[in-house]
Design an enzyme around this catalytic site. Structure first.
Site, PDB file in Angstrom:
ATOM      1  N   LYS A 160       0.733  -1.154  -0.057  1.00 35.51           N
ATOM      2  CA  LYS A 160      -0.118  -0.049  -0.214  1.00 35.51           C
ATOM      3  C   LYS A 160       0.761   1.311  -0.063  1.00 35.51           C
ATOM      4  O   LYS A 160       2.044   1.055   0.708  1.00 35.51           O
ATOM      5  CB  LYS A 160      -0.693   0.018   1.163  1.00 35.51           C
TER       6      LYS A 160
HETATM    7  N1  GLU Z   1      -7.055   0.008  -3.520  1.00 35.16           N
HETATM    8  C1  GLU Z   1      -7.833  -1.271  -3.658  1.00 35.16           C
HETATM    9  C2  GLU Z   1      -7.980  -2.012  -2.415  1.00 35.16           C
HETATM   10  O1  GLU Z   1      -7.827  -1.714  -1.432  1.00 35.16           O
HETATM   11  C3  GLU Z   1      -7.150  -1.971  -4.831  1.00 35.16           C
HETATM   12  C4  GLU Z   1      -5.749  -2.293  -4.915  1.00 35.16           C
HETATM   13  C5  GLU Z   1      -5.415  -2.901  -6.148  1.00 35.16           C
HETATM   14  O2  GLU Z   1      -5.993  -3.023  -7.261  1.00 35.16           O
HETATM   15  O3  GLU Z   1      -4.340  -3.387  -6.459  1.00 35.16           O
HETATM   16  O4  GLU Z   1      -8.227  -3.239  -2.598  1.00 35.16           O
END
Ligand code: GLU
Length: 444
Positions: free
Chosen positions: A118
């Site tokens: 993240k």
């Molecule tokens: N930000 C989204 C999540 O929390 C998608 C992450 C992604 O597509 O890699 O799942």
């Protein structure tokens, strides 16, 4: 565990630290995993790598501002890191570590070959111009250098970032690595740049499939399908607005929705979803739509309904408001909208919770499909993407329900070991990552 004051109420002593909550949820699951080596528990408790950087950006008015950005890789046993980049004032290291950890379990649960990651920049995206956002993005990606890459760590959209942000990320990375197919370095790109059909509404669609599957397995008496159910949605952004559309197309009545400026409830029957969308587009908020009643965020959460979908920030349902929830099922479209204390109150009251790592995994699932298409220089038809997404969501839901149904026979009566759906989902995910860690063998 250290306690801190709730920033919202100033009077609750509930621990709202995302990092502590992440540990608590993990610890609740490991109690079901007696055979899990202590060394692995320790390994999964910490992020593999944390990057914290600060950088200057020239603003439109000629001033210079310093921004703080983070990218955390929690675990790479299943594959390269995967997870969104958020632009929000609350972004800090603790939050990003907790969210990267959540991504590890999410990817494992839906069986996409990625680890958890993240990132984010602490900034108020709503107050910044497109030029400022572009310069922040480019400078941040340059700071990360080779720590992201198509086979090492792959960003995606998250709160207050979108396909445009992903286009800037791709372009910046591509400028620094010319002559290669760099499309798989980031997902959630615009369609014309290698984005996948279906990525835009994938998180909401995943929520829909998980909910439909769960209801069809009938754990909730009298609630066997979405037909005629009354649904409340908190948040009308990228996920909430698509959820409103998809759930209403599937036969549900959307009786109340909200955004950061307030909420609206229908006067009778369900809201006219296309009218809400048009009003939001024109006025920047759902509030004020004719023939609706304006309500507060708290009114919204305590509406009489069948399904509540929190699709906004974390820590929305806490110890001090969990007993006011009247929904029978909560579907966590947002990441960590419910605190562990609220989890206990709701479970005690018989409210079912489809947890974030299952309910909102549609986004990362279609991100995975985008990554595969980019690696193969292919574009799949939308129907194929949605069919594959549905199959994955159904399988993951079945795995969680199956584990959850086995809990009573394994858990001594009267024990305080949690047997809710979140714990079941975490157990399935942790088991998979632990198993693969041992199959790969610990290096050296
Ligand atoms: N930000 C989204 C999540 O929390 C998608 C992450 C992604 O597509 O890699 O799942």
């Amino acid at each position: 565990m250290q306690k801190q004051l709730s920033p919202d109420t100033g009077c609750s002593d509930e621990d709202l630290s995302p990092y502590h909550i992440s540990h608590q949820q993990f610890e609740r699951a490991t109690r079901h995993l007696e055979g899990l080596k202590q060394g692995l528990i320790d390994f999964f408790s910490y992020p593999k790598r944390v990057i914290s950087t600060c950088f200057p950006v020239e603003m439109d008015d000629g001033s210079v501002q310093t921004f703080h950005g983070y990218r955390v890789l929690h675990n790479t046993v299943l594959g390269p890191g995967k997870g969104g980049m958020r632009f929000h004032p609350c972004v800090d290291e603790d939050e990003v570590v907790a969210l990267a950890t959540l991504m590890t379990w999410k990817c494992a649960l839906v069986k996409v070959p990625f680890g958890g990651a993240k990132g984010g920049v602490a900034c108020d995206a709503k107050a910044l111009s497109q030029g400022e956002l572009r310069r922040i993005t480019r400078r941040f990606i340059t700071e990360l250098g080779d720590n992201i890459g198509p086979h090492t760590d792959i960003p995606a959209p998250d709160m207050y970032t979108n396909a445009q942000t992903m286009a800037w990320i791709y372009d910046t990375y591509d400028m620094m690595h010319p002559g290669k197919n760099n499309r798989p370095v980031v997902t959630g790109k615009p369609l014309e740049m290698g984005g996948s059909p279906g990525r835009e509404d994938a998180t909401a669609r995943g929520c829909l499939y998980v909910t439909e599957r769960f209801l069809s397995l009938s754990p909730i008496e009298g609630l066997g399908s979405l037909q005629g159910t009354r649904v409340v949605i908190q948040g009308y952004g990228q996920v909430g607005s698509f959820a409103a559309r998809l759930f209403s197309e599937a036969g549900a009545q959307i009786i109340a929705v909200s955004d950061s400026q307030g909420g609206i409830a229908s006067l009778n029957g369900g809201l006219d979803v296309p009218a809400v969308e048009a009003w939001k587009r024109e006025h920047g908020t759902v509030v004020g739509l004719p023939e609706t009643r304006t309500i507060t965020n708290q009114d919204l959460l305590s509406q009489e309904c069948d399904i509540l979908i929190p699709a906004a920030l974390g820590n929305q349902i806490k110890a001090d408001n969990a007993d006011q929830i009247k929904a029978r099922l909560i579907v966590e479209a947002a990441n960590r909208p419910i605190t562990p204390e609220a989890d206990d109150i709701l479970t005690e009251r018989g409210v079912y919770i489809l947890p974030d790592i299952l309910a909102n995994a549609g986004g990362v699932t279609v991100s995975y499909y985008e990554w595969v298409q980019n690696n193969e220089n292919q574009e799949w038809p939308l129907e194929d993407v949605n069919r594959k997404l549905r199959d994955k969501m159904f399988h993951a839901t079945d795995a969680v329900i199956d584990r959850w149904r086995r809990f009573p026979s394994e858990t001594p009566e009267g024990s305080d070991i949690r047997t809710d759906l979140r714990t079941a989902a975490m157990v399935v995910a942790i088991e998979r990552v632990a198993h693969l860690t041992l199959v790969r063998g610990i290096w050296p």
